[in-house]
Design a protein around this motif. Structure first.
Motif, PDB file in Angstrom:
ATOM      1  N   TYR A   1     -32.488  31.297  23.197  1.00  0.00           N
ATOM      2  CA  TYR A   1     -31.778  32.066  24.224  1.00  0.00           C
ATOM      3  C   TYR A   1     -32.745  32.837  25.121  1.00  0.00           C
ATOM      4  O   TYR A   1     -32.616  32.836  26.336  1.00  0.00           O
ATOM      5  N   ASP A   2     -33.719  33.516  24.499  1.00  0.00           N
ATOM      6  CA  ASP A   2     -34.710  34.261  25.286  1.00  0.00           C
ATOM      7  C   ASP A   2     -35.903  34.616  24.403  1.00  0.00           C
ATOM      8  O   ASP A   2     -35.956  34.251  23.229  1.00  0.00           O
ATOM      9  N   TRP A   3     -36.847  35.314  24.969  1.00  0.00           N
ATOM     10  CA  TRP A   3     -38.060  35.724  24.256  1.00  0.00           C
ATOM     11  C   TRP A   3     -37.704  36.602  23.056  1.00  0.00           C
ATOM     12  O   TRP A   3     -38.295  36.467  21.973  1.00  0.00           O
ATOM     13  N   ALA A   4     -36.737  37.510  23.233  1.00  0.00           N
ATOM     14  CA  ALA A   4     -36.351  38.406  22.144  1.00  0.00           C
ATOM     15  C   ALA A   4     -35.893  37.616  20.924  1.00  0.00           C
ATOM     16  O   ALA A   4     -36.282  37.914  19.781  1.00  0.00           O
ATOM     17  N   MET A   5     -35.065  36.599  21.143  1.00  0.00           N
ATOM     18  CA  MET A   5     -34.602  35.776  20.024  1.00  0.00           C
ATOM     19  C   MET A   5     -35.771  35.002  19.413  1.00  0.00           C
ATOM     20  O   MET A   5     -35.846  34.836  18.183  1.00  0.00           O
ATOM     21  N   ALA A   6     -36.682  34.551  20.254  1.00  0.00           N
ATOM     22  CA  ALA A   6     -37.826  33.781  19.760  1.00  0.00           C
ATOM     23  C   ALA A   6     -38.712  34.629  18.856  1.00  0.00           C
ATOM     24  O   ALA A   6     -39.096  34.193  17.761  1.00  0.00           O
ATOM     25  N   CYS A   7     -39.054  35.848  19.286  1.00  0.00           N
ATOM     26  CA  CYS A   7     -39.955  36.666  18.466  1.00  0.00           C
ATOM     27  C   CYS A   7     -39.266  37.124  17.185  1.00  0.00           C
ATOM     28  O   CYS A   7     -39.892  37.181  16.122  1.00  0.00           O
ATOM     29  N   ALA A   8     -37.972  37.430  17.263  1.00  0.00           N
ATOM     30  CA  ALA A   8     -37.235  37.810  16.055  1.00  0.00           C
ATOM     31  C   ALA A   8     -37.168  36.642  15.076  1.00  0.00           C
ATOM     32  O   ALA A   8     -37.235  36.827  13.855  1.00  0.00           O
ATOM     33  N   THR A   9     -37.055  35.425  15.600  1.00  0.00           N
ATOM     34  CA  THR A   9     -37.023  34.238  14.749  1.00  0.00           C
ATOM     35  C   THR A   9     -38.352  34.042  14.034  1.00  0.00           C
ATOM     36  O   THR A   9     -38.392  33.650  12.859  1.00  0.00           O
ATOM     37  N   THR A  10     -39.473  34.317  14.719  1.00  0.00           N
ATOM     38  CA  THR A  10     -40.780  34.175  14.055  1.00  0.00           C
ATOM     39  C   THR A  10     -40.916  35.160  12.899  1.00  0.00           C
ATOM     40  O   THR A  10     -41.559  34.854  11.887  1.00  0.00           O
ATOM     41  N   VAL A  11     -40.323  36.350  13.034  1.00  0.00           N
ATOM     42  CA  VAL A  11     -40.353  37.325  11.945  1.00  0.00           C
ATOM     43  C   VAL A  11     -39.588  36.783  10.739  1.00  0.00           C
ATOM     44  O   VAL A  11     -40.041  36.873   9.597  1.00  0.00           O
ATOM     45  N   ARG A  12     -38.431  36.186  10.993  1.00  0.00           N
ATOM     46  CA  ARG A  12     -37.631  35.604   9.916  1.00  0.00           C
ATOM     47  C   ARG A  12     -38.371  34.427   9.262  1.00  0.00           C
ATOM     48  O   ARG A  12     -38.361  34.271   8.041  1.00  0.00           O
ATOM     49  N   MET A  13     -38.993  33.598  10.084  1.00  0.00           N
ATOM     50  CA  MET A  13     -39.756  32.466   9.550  1.00  0.00           C
ATOM     51  C   MET A  13     -40.896  32.958   8.660  1.00  0.00           C
ATOM     52  O   MET A  13     -41.127  32.428   7.564  1.00  0.00           O
TER      53      MET A  13
ATOM     54  N   SER B   1     -41.117  35.741   7.035  1.00  0.00           N
ATOM     55  CA  SER B   1     -40.585  36.326   5.804  1.00  0.00           C
ATOM     56  C   SER B   1     -40.295  35.245   4.768  1.00  0.00           C
ATOM     57  O   SER B   1     -40.617  35.391   3.581  1.00  0.00           O
ATOM     58  N   ARG B   2     -39.711  34.132   5.207  1.00  0.00           N
ATOM     59  CA  ARG B   2     -39.412  33.040   4.285  1.00  0.00           C
ATOM     60  C   ARG B   2     -40.694  32.367   3.790  1.00  0.00           C
ATOM     61  O   ARG B   2     -40.788  31.966   2.625  1.00  0.00           O
ATOM     62  N   MET B   3     -41.672  32.240   4.672  1.00  0.00           N
ATOM     63  CA  MET B   3     -42.913  31.566   4.296  1.00  0.00           C
ATOM     64  C   MET B   3     -43.713  32.363   3.270  1.00  0.00           C
ATOM     65  O   MET B   3     -44.368  31.789   2.401  1.00  0.00           O
ATOM     66  N   THR B   4     -43.683  33.696   3.374  1.00  0.00           N
ATOM     67  CA  THR B   4     -44.487  34.539   2.490  1.00  0.00           C
ATOM     68  C   THR B   4     -43.682  35.112   1.330  1.00  0.00           C
ATOM     69  O   THR B   4     -44.271  35.611   0.362  1.00  0.00           O
ATOM     70  N   GLY B   5     -42.357  35.072   1.435  1.00  0.00           N
ATOM     71  CA  GLY B   5     -41.519  35.681   0.402  1.00  0.00           C
ATOM     72  C   GLY B   5     -41.570  37.195   0.420  1.00  0.00           C
ATOM     73  O   GLY B   5     -41.273  37.856  -0.580  1.00  0.00           O
ATOM     74  N   ARG B   6     -41.905  37.780   1.570  1.00  0.00           N
ATOM     75  CA  ARG B   6     -42.034  39.236   1.686  1.00  0.00           C
ATOM     76  C   ARG B   6     -40.984  39.806   2.645  1.00  0.00           C
ATOM     77  O   ARG B   6     -40.500  39.116   3.530  1.00  0.00           O
ATOM     78  N   GLY B   7     -40.680  41.100   2.463  1.00  0.00           N
ATOM     79  CA  GLY B   7     -39.588  41.690   3.227  1.00  0.00           C
ATOM     80  C   GLY B   7     -39.954  42.829   4.147  1.00  0.00           C
ATOM     81  O   GLY B   7     -39.083  43.576   4.594  1.00  0.00           O
TER      82      GLY B   7
ATOM     83  N   PRO C   1     -48.635  25.708  14.294  1.00  0.00           N
ATOM     84  CA  PRO C   1     -49.320  24.472  13.904  1.00  0.00           C
ATOM     85  C   PRO C   1     -48.317  23.438  13.408  1.00  0.00           C
ATOM     86  O   PRO C   1     -47.230  23.791  12.924  1.00  0.00           O
ATOM     87  N   ASP C   2     -48.662  22.175  13.519  1.00  0.00           N
ATOM     88  CA  ASP C   2     -47.782  21.095  13.051  1.00  0.00           C
ATOM     89  C   ASP C   2     -48.043  20.857  11.564  1.00  0.00           C
ATOM     90  O   ASP C   2     -48.639  19.858  11.162  1.00  0.00           O
ATOM     91  N   GLU C   3     -47.593  21.815  10.777  1.00  0.00           N
ATOM     92  CA  GLU C   3     -47.753  21.748   9.327  1.00  0.00           C
ATOM     93  C   GLU C   3     -46.380  21.885   8.678  1.00  0.00           C
ATOM     94  O   GLU C   3     -45.538  22.645   9.168  1.00  0.00           O
TER      95      GLU C   3
ATOM     96  N   PHE D   1     -44.658  25.291   8.259  1.00  0.00           N
ATOM     97  CA  PHE D   1     -44.105  25.899   9.462  1.00  0.00           C
ATOM     98  C   PHE D   1     -42.860  25.142   9.941  1.00  0.00           C
ATOM     99  O   PHE D   1     -41.832  25.746  10.240  1.00  0.00           O
ATOM    100  N   VAL D   2     -42.988  23.828  10.021  1.00  0.00           N
ATOM    101  CA  VAL D   2     -41.907  23.005  10.570  1.00  0.00           C
ATOM    102  C   VAL D   2     -40.613  23.197   9.793  1.00  0.00           C
ATOM    103  O   VAL D   2     -39.519  23.274  10.375  1.00  0.00           O
ATOM    104  N   ALA D   3     -40.711  23.312   8.488  1.00  0.00           N
ATOM    105  CA  ALA D   3     -39.517  23.439   7.645  1.00  0.00           C
ATOM    106  C   ALA D   3     -38.746  24.718   7.911  1.00  0.00           C
ATOM    107  O   ALA D   3     -37.558  24.805   7.584  1.00  0.00           O
ATOM    108  N   GLU D   4     -39.392  25.720   8.530  1.00  0.00           N
ATOM    109  CA  GLU D   4     -38.727  27.009   8.738  1.00  0.00           C
ATOM    110  C   GLU D   4     -38.121  27.170  10.127  1.00  0.00           C
ATOM    111  O   GLU D   4     -37.446  28.155  10.393  1.00  0.00           O
ATOM    112  N   TYR D   5     -38.361  26.216  11.023  1.00  0.00           N
ATOM    113  CA  TYR D   5     -37.755  26.311  12.359  1.00  0.00           C
ATOM    114  C   TYR D   5     -36.241  26.159  12.250  1.00  0.00           C
ATOM    115  O   TYR D   5     -35.745  25.167  11.697  1.00  0.00           O
TER     116      TYR D   5
END
Length: 468
Positions: free
Chosen positions: A144-156, A158-164, A295-297, A300-304
């Protein structure tokens, strides 16, 4: 006459022809449209007609009515505009408008249930251009916009590291910060702000060190940051985070990457931003489209959560097809079992941004970036010559935007901006509410549309307004 009026179709509402409406009601087994809203309590219903004018049935009269309403607005065609802060007035090449209005792109929503007409390839080409710009190989379909994009990276992250816990730089857009707090809170309920240096506007490294811990999943920062300041210590910041097992997400103005290193070169794990400056006209603060790159790893890809487009060889030799990558990871396919959820995307704006990048090429992006650096430097120096005005507020290099302080004028930003309207100028974005520590300061933006004469006109008008 009254009964005849009730039986007429509404000119703006599909399926409002009485006979068609009755047929639809009969098909779903109800007698009245009111039955659809039967679950809504009576006390929540409006008992009177809405206070709106009657429909104008003549197309010409309707157009004239809307034109008269719009004529009351002050617009950027008639006024000189120095507003930025997330939606910028850049030049929009004619070809971008032409592509945006093509029926096969404009009317093809998402693409799942509609004829493709080359849209998948256009999305792939757009993602390829963004990938080259940020030097990362995986790029999503525009959110939708940059705000949604950056918030999504935070969620990604969190899932990748298991941290909150997430760290967020104080020097980001307040609107994007609001979205992170709203959208990412379920993944990172603990969000802590990292201060910026009041002299330079750069991220405070000492404050970052004091807040880094083993439960931090990511730091989100912007470069250039919201104040237009260019962050020069990206590698040091990335190394600090990685030493704690955390990730780095960097928000960027894509136009800056013609002259600045992409985040991947100084250790960022995510790059995100908005395509709006690349051929998308401003539209009441809109025309936005957020991108995410990694990166195309697999990790990362699994969390999009958003759609990804790729290219594959077809059964015919020498032929290629364009399709979605790992569709099963999206909420469209996994539904309630998805890791994250996806709504409306700005695919159309992504396609147009792809056209813009292809049109500009690497050399064009470099020349544009150099011009924006020069204009920002000249404008800050010119405004600083006005008595009582400090520009830029921060002792750093700036890209396109810079902060101007008016404390020495004894006037508020609101007073100054109101007076500038008499000179047919939109002044800078008032920062006094969101960043009170800066006093009466405003964020000014200059783009390739501003000539030397335009900047000089702003300085002269400002000198007249402050009266010093």
């Amino acid at each position: 006459m009254e009964e005849k009026e009730k039986r007429r179709a509404h000119p703006y509402i599909p399926n409002s022809v009485p006979e068609i409406k009755e047929e639809l009601l009969k098909e779903i087994g109800i007698e009245s449209a009111e039955d659809i809203f039967g679950q809504i309590p009576e006390h929540l219903r409006l008992k009177r007609p809405l206070n709106i004018p009657k429909a104008i049935t003549s197309e010409y009269e309707l157009k004239k009515h809307v034109t008269d309403l719009l004529s009351k607005n002050k617009n950027c065609e008639e006024y000189l505009n120095f507003l930025g802060g997330g939606c910028w007035q850049h030049y929009v090449p004619a070809v971008c408008k032409t592509i945006m209005e093509r029926d096969e792109f404009l009317s093809a929503y998402v693409g799942e249930a509609f004829a493709d007409h080359g849209k998948f390839q256009a999305q792939f080409e757009y993602a390829s251009c963004i990938g080259e710009l940020v030097d990362m190989d995986m790029v999503n379909t525009s959110t939708y916009d940059w705000a949604m994009a950056c918030a999504t990276t935070v969620r990604m992250a969190s899932r990748m590291t298991g941290r909150g816990k997430a760290l967020v730089a104080e020097s980001i857009s307040p609107e994007r910060l609001s979205c992170i707090k709203n959208y990412a809170w379920s993944a990172t309920p603990n969000i802590e702000m990292v201060k910026y240096d009041p002299k330079t506007g750069l991220l405070d490294i000492d404050d970052l060190k004091s807040k880094l811990s083993d439960d931090v999943c990511v730091l989100y920062m912007e470069n250039p940051n919201f104040f237009g300041v260019i962050e020069s210590r990206g590698q040091e910041i990335a190394d600090l985070l990685h030493s704690k097992g955390a990730l780095l997400s960097v928000g960027v103005d894509p136009l800056s990457l013609g002259v600045l290193e992409p985040p991947a070169h100084y250790g960022a794990d995510f790059a995100c931003g908005d395509v709006q400056p690349m051929g998308i006209p401003m539209s009441y603060g809109g025309g936005l489209g957020g991108f995410i790159a990694t990166p195309d790893e697999p990790k990362f890809v699994a969390e999009y959560p958003s759609l990804l487009f790729g290219i594959a060889e077809t059964v015919e030799d020498g032929e290629y097809g364009f399709g979605e990558v790992l569709y099963e990871r999206t909420s469209y396919a996994s539904r309630d079992k998805a890791k994250d959820f996806l709504g409306t995307m700005a695919q159309l704006h992504g396609i147009v941004a792809g056209v813009y990048m292809a049109l500009m090429g690497p050399q064009g992006m470099k020349e544009l970036g150099e011009g924006l650096l020069q204009r920002a430097s000249y404008a800050a120096k010119k405004l600083s010559s006005v008595k009582g005005v400090k520009a830029p507020l921060f002792d750093s290099y700036h890209f396109k935007e810079f902060t101007v302080n008016f404390d020495g004028t004894k006037k508020t930003v609101a007073e100054i901006n109101k007076a500038l309207l008499d000179h047919k100028i939109f002044g800078g974005k008032d920062l006094s509410k969101d960043f009170p520590e800066m006093g009466q300061s405003a964020l000014f933006c200059v783009t390739e549309l501003h000539s030397k004469e335009d900047i000089d006109m702003l300085a002269d008008a400002l000198a007249s307004v402050v009266g010093m």
